[in-house]
Scaffold this motif. Structure first.
Motif, short mmCIF file in Angstrom:
data_model
loop_
_atom_site.label_atom_id
_atom_site.label_comp_id
_atom_site.label_asym_id
_atom_site.label_seq_id
_atom_site.Cartn_x
_atom_site.Cartn_y
_atom_site.Cartn_z
N GLU A 111 3.55 14.92 -5.97
CA GLU A 111 3.53 15.15 -4.53
C GLU A 111 4.54 14.30 -3.77
O GLU A 111 4.65 14.40 -2.55
N TYR A 112 5.30 13.47 -4.50
CA TYR A 112 6.29 12.61 -3.84
C TYR A 112 7.38 13.47 -3.22
O TYR A 112 7.86 14.42 -3.82
N GLY A 113 7.75 13.13 -1.99
CA GLY A 113 8.82 13.85 -1.32
C GLY A 113 8.34 15.07 -0.55
O GLY A 113 9.15 15.84 -0.05
N ILE A 166 10.70 16.52 1.97
CA ILE A 166 11.38 15.47 2.71
C ILE A 166 12.80 15.39 2.15
O ILE A 166 12.98 15.39 0.93
N SER A 167 13.78 15.33 3.03
CA SER A 167 15.17 15.35 2.58
C SER A 167 15.49 14.13 1.70
O SER A 167 14.93 13.05 1.87
N LYS A 190 0.83 -1.21 0.00
CA LYS A 190 0.00 0.00 0.00
C LYS A 190 0.87 1.26 0.00
O LYS A 190 0.57 2.22 -0.71
N LYS A 191 1.95 1.24 0.78
CA LYS A 191 2.85 2.40 0.83
C LYS A 191 3.55 2.60 -0.51
O LYS A 191 3.73 3.73 -0.95
N ILE A 192 3.94 1.50 -1.14
CA ILE A 192 4.59 1.60 -2.46
C ILE A 192 3.61 2.17 -3.47
O ILE A 192 3.97 3.07 -4.25
N ALA A 227 16.86 6.50 2.43
CA ALA A 227 16.80 5.52 3.50
C ALA A 227 15.43 4.85 3.59
O ALA A 227 15.33 3.67 3.93
N ARG A 228 14.38 5.61 3.29
CA ARG A 228 13.01 5.09 3.41
C ARG A 228 12.19 5.68 2.27
O ARG A 228 11.45 6.66 2.45
N PRO A 229 12.27 5.07 1.08
CA PRO A 229 11.62 5.64 -0.11
C PRO A 229 10.09 5.76 -0.02
O PRO A 229 9.52 6.56 -0.73
N VAL A 230 9.46 4.98 0.85
CA VAL A 230 8.00 5.03 0.93
C VAL A 230 7.50 5.95 2.03
O VAL A 230 6.30 5.99 2.31
N THR A 231 8.40 6.71 2.65
CA THR A 231 7.97 7.60 3.72
C THR A 231 7.09 8.72 3.18
O THR A 231 7.24 9.15 2.04
N SER A 232 6.19 9.18 4.02
CA SER A 232 5.36 10.32 3.63
C SER A 232 5.47 11.46 4.64
O SER A 232 4.70 12.41 4.60
#
Length: 64
Positions: free
Chosen positions: A23-25, A34-35, A10-12, A41-46
Motif C-alpha cells: 500500500e506504500y505510495g 502518490i507521485s 511512527k510515520k517511518i 521529497a517526503r518518503p513518509v507521506t501518506s
C-alpha cells in the motif's frame, strides 16, 4: 524534540508496513498513486499533493 522524533518514527514504521502490504505510495484520502517526486521529497507521506494541500487549506480555515 522528542515528540517530533516520536511522530517521525511512527510515520517511518507506518511506511514500512505499507511497503510490506503493497500500500506504500497510495494516498490514504483519494486512493490515487502518490507521485514519485513527492515520495522522493517526503518518503513518509501518506497523502498525494492534491489531498495534502486540501487538508492544509482546511486546517487554515478552521484555525488549526
Amino acid at each position: 524534540i522528542r515528540n517530533r522524533e516520536s511522530v517521525l518514527v511512527k510515520k517511518i514504521r507506518k511506511s514500512l508496513e505499507d511497503i510490506e502490504t503493497g500500500e506504500y505510495g497510495i494516498c490514504e484520502d483519494c486512493g490515487e498513486d502518490i507521485s514519485i517526486e513527492r515520495l522522493k521529497a517526503r518518503p513518509v507521506t501518506s497523502f498525494c499533493i492534491r489531498c495534502k494541500t486540501k487538508q492544509e487549506n482546511l486546517e487554515k480555515i478552521m484555525g488549526l
